[in-house]
Design a protein around this motif. Sequence first.
Motif, PDB file in Angstrom:
ATOM      1  N   LYS A 218       0.840  -1.213   0.000  1.00 20.98           N
ATOM      2  CA  LYS A 218       0.000   0.000   0.000  1.00 20.98           C
ATOM      3  C   LYS A 218       0.869   1.254   0.000  1.00 20.98           C
ATOM      4  O   LYS A 218       0.907   1.983   0.984  1.00 20.98           O
ATOM      5  N   GLU A 219       1.573   1.474  -1.089  1.00 26.85           N
ATOM      6  CA  GLU A 219       2.537   2.583  -1.114  1.00 26.85           C
ATOM      7  C   GLU A 219       1.906   3.954  -1.345  1.00 26.85           C
ATOM      8  O   GLU A 219       2.303   4.934  -0.731  1.00 26.85           O
ATOM      9  N   ALA A 220       0.967   4.005  -2.277  1.00 23.68           N
ATOM     10  CA  ALA A 220       0.430   5.326  -2.662  1.00 23.68           C
ATOM     11  C   ALA A 220      -0.950   5.159  -3.279  1.00 23.68           C
ATOM     12  O   ALA A 220      -1.344   4.041  -3.632  1.00 23.68           O
ATOM     13  N   LEU A 221      -1.669   6.265  -3.409  1.00 18.62           N
ATOM     14  CA  LEU A 221      -3.003   6.212  -4.024  1.00 18.62           C
ATOM     15  C   LEU A 221      -2.844   6.109  -5.536  1.00 18.62           C
ATOM     16  O   LEU A 221      -2.377   7.036  -6.196  1.00 18.62           O
ATOM     17  N   LEU A 222      -3.246   4.975  -6.068  1.00 20.48           N
ATOM     18  CA  LEU A 222      -3.118   4.731  -7.509  1.00 20.48           C
ATOM     19  C   LEU A 222      -4.326   5.274  -8.262  1.00 20.48           C
ATOM     20  O   LEU A 222      -5.432   5.322  -7.717  1.00 20.48           O
ATOM     21  N   HIS A 223      -4.123   5.587  -9.530  1.00 20.83           N
ATOM     22  CA  HIS A 223      -5.250   5.809 -10.427  1.00 20.83           C
ATOM     23  C   HIS A 223      -5.989   4.481 -10.580  1.00 20.83           C
ATOM     24  O   HIS A 223      -7.206   4.419 -10.524  1.00 20.83           O
ATOM     25  N   GLY A 224      -5.241   3.417 -10.778  1.00 26.21           N
ATOM     26  CA  GLY A 224      -5.807   2.067 -10.771  1.00 26.21           C
ATOM     27  C   GLY A 224      -6.191   1.514 -12.131  1.00 26.21           C
ATOM     28  O   GLY A 224      -6.474   0.307 -12.240  1.00 26.21           O
ATOM     29  N   ASP A 225      -6.226   2.358 -13.175  1.00 31.09           N
ATOM     30  CA  ASP A 225      -6.626   1.845 -14.509  1.00 31.09           C
ATOM     31  C   ASP A 225      -6.040   2.753 -15.588  1.00 31.09           C
ATOM     32  O   ASP A 225      -6.739   3.198 -16.493  1.00 31.09           O
ATOM     33  N   LEU A 226      -4.752   3.018 -15.462  1.00 34.42           N
ATOM     34  CA  LEU A 226      -4.120   4.047 -16.300  1.00 34.42           C
ATOM     35  C   LEU A 226      -3.680   3.503 -17.667  1.00 34.42           C
ATOM     36  O   LEU A 226      -2.508   3.508 -18.010  1.00 34.42           O
ATOM     37  N   HIS A 227      -4.650   3.042 -18.430  1.00 34.26           N
ATOM     38  CA  HIS A 227      -4.353   2.651 -19.813  1.00 34.26           C
ATOM     39  C   HIS A 227      -4.589   3.861 -20.721  1.00 34.26           C
ATOM     40  O   HIS A 227      -5.100   4.903 -20.260  1.00 34.26           O
ATOM     41  N   THR A 228      -4.275   3.738 -22.000  1.00 34.91           N
ATOM     42  CA  THR A 228      -4.378   4.914 -22.882  1.00 34.91           C
ATOM     43  C   THR A 228      -5.836   5.311 -23.168  1.00 34.91           C
ATOM     44  O   THR A 228      -6.085   6.410 -23.664  1.00 34.91           O
ATOM     45  N   GLY A 229      -6.780   4.439 -22.814  1.00 34.55           N
ATOM     46  CA  GLY A 229      -8.198   4.804 -22.921  1.00 34.55           C
ATOM     47  C   GLY A 229      -8.652   5.660 -21.749  1.00 34.55           C
ATOM     48  O   GLY A 229      -9.776   6.168 -21.749  1.00 34.55           O
ATOM     49  N   SER A 230      -7.811   5.810 -20.727  1.00 36.39           N
ATOM     50  CA  SER A 230      -8.151   6.663 -19.577  1.00 36.39           C
ATOM     51  C   SER A 230      -7.446   8.013 -19.684  1.00 36.39           C
ATOM     52  O   SER A 230      -7.285   8.713 -18.689  1.00 36.39           O
ATOM     53  N   ILE A 231      -6.967   8.339 -20.879  1.00 37.96           N
ATOM     54  CA  ILE A 231      -6.243   9.608 -21.053  1.00 37.96           C
ATOM     55  C   ILE A 231      -6.812  10.355 -22.258  1.00 37.96           C
ATOM     56  O   ILE A 231      -6.883   9.799 -23.363  1.00 37.96           O
ATOM     57  N   PHE A 232      -7.234  11.592 -22.023  1.00 41.51           N
ATOM     58  CA  PHE A 232      -7.612  12.486 -23.118  1.00 41.51           C
ATOM     59  C   PHE A 232      -6.382  13.311 -23.467  1.00 41.51           C
ATOM     60  O   PHE A 232      -5.670  13.778 -22.564  1.00 41.51           O
ATOM     61  N   ALA A 233      -6.140  13.527 -24.753  1.00 40.10           N
ATOM     62  CA  ALA A 233      -4.935  14.284 -25.117  1.00 40.10           C
ATOM     63  C   ALA A 233      -5.136  15.102 -26.390  1.00 40.10           C
ATOM     64  O   ALA A 233      -6.039  14.834 -27.190  1.00 40.10           O
ATOM     65  N   SER A 234      -4.272  16.088 -26.529  1.00 39.31           N
ATOM     66  CA  SER A 234      -4.131  16.821 -27.797  1.00 39.31           C
ATOM     67  C   SER A 234      -2.642  17.123 -27.911  1.00 39.31           C
ATOM     68  O   SER A 234      -1.855  16.634 -27.095  1.00 39.31           O
ATOM     69  N   LYS A 235      -2.268  17.955 -28.855  1.00 37.39           N
ATOM     70  CA  LYS A 235      -0.835  18.289 -28.978  1.00 37.39           C
ATOM     71  C   LYS A 235      -0.335  19.066 -27.759  1.00 37.39           C
ATOM     72  O   LYS A 235       0.839  19.043 -27.425  1.00 37.39           O
ATOM     73  N   THR A 236      -1.255  19.777 -27.091  1.00 34.08           N
ATOM     74  CA  THR A 236      -0.813  20.652 -25.995  1.00 34.08           C
ATOM     75  C   THR A 236      -1.337  20.255 -24.612  1.00 34.08           C
ATOM     76  O   THR A 236      -0.821  20.718 -23.612  1.00 34.08           O
ATOM     77  N   GLU A 237      -2.400  19.465 -24.587  1.00 32.16           N
ATOM     78  CA  GLU A 237      -3.066  19.178 -23.292  1.00 32.16           C
ATOM     79  C   GLU A 237      -3.145  17.688 -23.027  1.00 32.16           C
ATOM     80  O   GLU A 237      -3.256  16.890 -23.972  1.00 32.16           O
ATOM     81  N   THR A 238      -3.165  17.333 -21.747  1.00 34.25           N
ATOM     82  CA  THR A 238      -3.391  15.937 -21.339  1.00 34.25           C
ATOM     83  C   THR A 238      -4.299  15.969 -20.124  1.00 34.25           C
ATOM     84  O   THR A 238      -4.087  16.765 -19.209  1.00 34.25           O
ATOM     85  N   LYS A 239      -5.312  15.093 -20.111  1.00 36.35           N
ATOM     86  CA  LYS A 239      -6.185  14.978 -18.934  1.00 36.35           C
ATOM     87  C   LYS A 239      -6.365  13.491 -18.633  1.00 36.35           C
ATOM     88  O   LYS A 239      -6.757  12.717 -19.521  1.00 36.35           O
ATOM     89  N   VAL A 240      -6.087  13.145 -17.396  1.00 38.91           N
ATOM     90  CA  VAL A 240      -6.248  11.752 -16.972  1.00 38.91           C
ATOM     91  C   VAL A 240      -7.652  11.606 -16.377  1.00 38.91           C
ATOM     92  O   VAL A 240      -8.008  12.336 -15.455  1.00 38.91           O
ATOM     93  N   ILE A 241      -8.427  10.671 -16.920  1.00 38.63           N
ATOM     94  CA  ILE A 241      -9.831  10.519 -16.491  1.00 38.63           C
ATOM     95  C   ILE A 241     -10.059   9.143 -15.845  1.00 38.63           C
ATOM     96  O   ILE A 241      -9.131   8.325 -15.792  1.00 38.63           O
ATOM     97  N   ASP A 242     -11.271   8.930 -15.359  1.00 38.79           N
ATOM     98  CA  ASP A 242     -11.763   7.591 -14.957  1.00 38.79           C
ATOM     99  C   ASP A 242     -11.020   6.893 -13.819  1.00 38.79           C
ATOM    100  O   ASP A 242     -10.786   5.664 -13.923  1.00 38.79           O
ATOM    101  N   PRO A 243     -10.710   7.574 -12.698  1.00 40.79           N
ATOM    102  CA  PRO A 243      -9.985   6.847 -11.640  1.00 40.79           C
ATOM    103  C   PRO A 243     -10.918   6.042 -10.716  1.00 40.79           C
ATOM    104  O   PRO A 243     -10.737   6.034  -9.512  1.00 40.79           O
ATOM    105  N   GLU A 244     -11.887   5.344 -11.293  1.00 35.39           N
ATOM    106  CA  GLU A 244     -12.830   4.610 -10.428  1.00 35.39           C
ATOM    107  C   GLU A 244     -12.191   3.369  -9.793  1.00 35.39           C
ATOM    108  O   GLU A 244     -12.719   2.807  -8.837  1.00 35.39           O
ATOM    109  N   PHE A 245     -11.034   2.961 -10.335  1.00 33.06           N
ATOM    110  CA  PHE A 245     -10.315   1.825  -9.739  1.00 33.06           C
ATOM    111  C   PHE A 245      -9.315   2.292  -8.669  1.00 33.06           C
ATOM    112  O   PHE A 245      -8.506   1.497  -8.196  1.00 33.06           O
ATOM    113  N   ALA A 246      -9.381   3.577  -8.300  1.00 31.46           N
ATOM    114  CA  ALA A 246      -8.383   4.124  -7.368  1.00 31.46           C
ATOM    115  C   ALA A 246      -8.332   3.341  -6.057  1.00 31.46           C
ATOM    116  O   ALA A 246      -9.370   3.000  -5.480  1.00 31.46           O
TER     117      ALA A 246
END
Length: 389
Positions: A218-246
């Motif tokens: 139990k080292e740290a609070l994980l996102h828990g499902d950090l695959h590339t489908g849990s990331i919104f991106a563009s050339k300039t922005e990144t947003k990590v979504i969907d941490p329901e497996f945290a």
Amino acid sequence: MTYQPLNEVKAVLLARKLGYFTDTETITCREIGDGNLNLVFHITGTDKSIIIKQALPYAKVVGESWPLSLKRATIESQALQIQAKYVPHLVPQVYYHDEQLAVTVMEDLSHLTIARTGFIEGETYPLLSEHIGEFLAKTLFYTSDFGMDTQRKRVLDGNFINPDLCKITEDLVFTDPFADINTNAFEVALRPQVEELWGNEELRLQVAQTKYKFLTCKEALLHGDLHTGSIFASKTETKVIDPEFATYGPMGFDMGQFFANLLLNAISRPYHERTILFEHIEKTWFVFVRIFTDLWKKEGKEAYTTSEKWLENILQSILNDTVLFAGCEVIRRTIGLAHVADLDGIEDEVSKIRAKQHALRCGSALLLSKFPVHISVFKNVLIQTTDEV
Ligand code: SR1
Ligand code: MG
């Protein structure tokens, strides 16, 4: 309000009732959820748009025969709010949450693309690794005993026990793909290689130890499902979504899932188009090390964070774990219940089977790596396990 699943009409009524739009304003609503678990409504009015996400009491990907706790919606909104303290620019803003309805209203990110889809279409996302390295370093450091008071950390760990969703990970990532279980899904042509994998005792021992680490460390609070489908991106922005497996877990877990999904995309491509994925893996790691080291030196709460040698050991152990978690993820996305479009979307049947065979060799080789590893292991293993000349 008692729980009921929304549809487009009910989502609009809720959005108006919550005051996001007036009663007379023309608004449009579309259910856009393409994930495995939830409903997602995109609602647009005259001058603003929002997302209403609602958990269903079962896993959408399988149906009502697989019940799932609605509590995950609250876990997700709480995790987003914790992440927002450390990396507000890298997560969607939460506007409202209702635990009974399992509903979260959040920032509309539809100007961005899901990174998996973008990579499949050949996008490069120049800032992705810089952003994900920062996301990992800050969310993991600040929720660990290194960056947080230990009493608060124990309480936070208790708030994120998340048993239902962790059980999905335990089964689908670590257990089912490594035995002949009926939730697995793979092509007949893969069966000989899959049976060889199931019979490999050395590999199964590595998986058992890796699963045990996920269960107990139990080292740290994980996102828990950090695959590339849990990331919104563009050339300039990144947003990590969907941490329901945290949940609290080993620090290498999120990075392992992220790298595995980059590798799966690399495997789906011709040899000469893979470089960008290797660059993302190596840069994410170097950014993570840089920021984590800086936080360790300047903001360490634990008395022994004065030790640089200990930091070196911690970083090496995170990297070793990352490789093991990545190995499990590559294999489960190839033969387990939840696949990835990077491989399943390959149109030519022969190429698809070859890619999946490559993925299985690559995942197995990662699990059987010689430890301690160097970050170049991901590129090296992928190249060594290819059958291209
Ligand atoms: C039943 S859920 C299947 C998968 O989808 C989620 O995104 C997680 O990766 C889970 O393992
Ligand atoms: Mg998800």
